[in-house]
Write a protein that holds these residues in place. Structure first.
Motif, PDB file in Angstrom:
ATOM      1  N   ASP A 172       0.730  -1.091   0.140  1.00 59.94           N
ATOM      2  CA  ASP A 172      -0.083   0.374   0.061  1.00 59.94           C
ATOM      3  C   ASP A 172       0.870   1.692   0.152  1.00 59.94           C
ATOM      4  O   ASP A 172       0.381   2.426  -0.461  1.00 59.94           O
ATOM      5  CB  ASP A 172      -0.961   0.037   1.114  1.00 59.94           C
ATOM      6  N   LYS A 175       2.377   2.311  -3.061  1.00 62.70           N
ATOM      7  CA  LYS A 175       0.103   2.648  -3.979  1.00 62.70           C
ATOM      8  C   LYS A 175       0.973   3.710  -3.622  1.00 62.70           C
ATOM      9  O   LYS A 175       0.217   5.060  -4.199  1.00 62.70           O
ATOM     10  CB  LYS A 175      -0.363   2.095  -3.812  1.00 62.70           C
ATOM     11  N   MET A 223      -2.806   2.805 -12.759  1.00 63.98           N
ATOM     12  CA  MET A 223      -3.331   3.496 -11.784  1.00 63.98           C
ATOM     13  C   MET A 223      -3.665   4.641 -11.898  1.00 63.98           C
ATOM     14  O   MET A 223      -4.398   5.275 -10.476  1.00 63.98           O
ATOM     15  CB  MET A 223      -2.062   2.977 -10.851  1.00 63.98           C
TER      16      MET A 223
END
Length: 240
Positions: A172, A175, A223
């Motif tokens: 995470d 990201k 993304m």
């Protein structure tokens, strides 16, 4: 201008930098801003740089030269420093020294500025991360503030404020820093690809993952589009 970000988490460290430099709209170039000093299993140190290219490149060249010198001491070499705190001291002192040298040569100008993020771990010690200021002093990432940024940081800060804690997973965290960079890329043309991403897992004392993200990278594009869609959908669902 540039944008670099580092996250200090329970699980490890995540670092991301862009590579664009510019001296005007017609003088744009690509330079690496992530520098790795590593003895796998013993220590790993990553330095991210922002600001005057003449200062950062000279500082890193001098630090590398000392690190490669077998006769260097714990007081001067990143690869022999006994702690990460000493690493921050060495980087800060060298940055201040180079900045002073360049300022003296450019006495008729307004001076130059540069800053750095230094992160890593030495075997047997804790992971640590520091933001080094142009004067050579520094602050450290903490549990309350587990991320540090240099360069054009304002566009990418909101998502980090909202989602990153020390308990954030490394997946995470990657990201989060990539979306933080995506927001910056969209809002400031002086920040640009390729991007350099590095991950250090806790107590590994080595680079666990390293990635160069080039323009047109499909996973980064997907993304970015997914994040834009999520923001638009969230915005439309909010009522006054």
């Amino acid at each position: 201008m540039t944008y670099c970000v580092g996250l200090l988490l329970d699980a490890g460290i995540v670092l991301l930098s862009d590579t664009r430099t510019n001296a005007g709209l017609d003088n744009i170039a690509t330079y690496r801003k992530m520098f790795v000093f590593e003895e796998p299993g013993e220590r790993v140190i990553i330095v991210l740089t922002a600001g005057s290219l003449s200062v950062t490149q000279t500082t890193m060249a001098r630090l590398r030269e000392i690190a490669d010198d077998p006769n260097a001491s714990e007081e001067t070499s990143l690869m022999k420093a006994p702690t990460m705190l000493k690493v921050a001291d060495i980087v800060g002192a060298k940055l201040a020294e180079v900045r002073a040298d360049v300022d003296q040569k450019l006495a008729m100008s307004q001076g130059v500025s540069a800053s750095m993020i230094v992160a890593g771990q030495r075997k047997g010690d804790e992971m640590r991360m520091f933001l080094i200021y142009p004067e050579g002093n520094y602050i450290e990432a903490t549990e309350d503030t587990p991320f540090l940024q240099i360069g054009e940081h304002k566009y990418g800060k909101p998502i980090l404020d909202r989602v990153v804690t020390t308990r954030t997973s490394l997946k995470d965290a990657q990201k989060a820093v990539l979306l933080s960079m995506d927001s910056t890329l969209r809002s400031n043309l002086t920040v640009g690809m390729p991007l350099d991403l590095a991950v250090i897992e806790r107590d590994s004392c080595k680079i666990s993952q390293r990635r160069r993200i080039e323009p047109g990278d499909e996973s980064f594009r997907a993304m970015s589009e997914a994040w834009s869609t999520a923001l638009r959908d969230g915005f439309s669902q909010i009522s006054l």
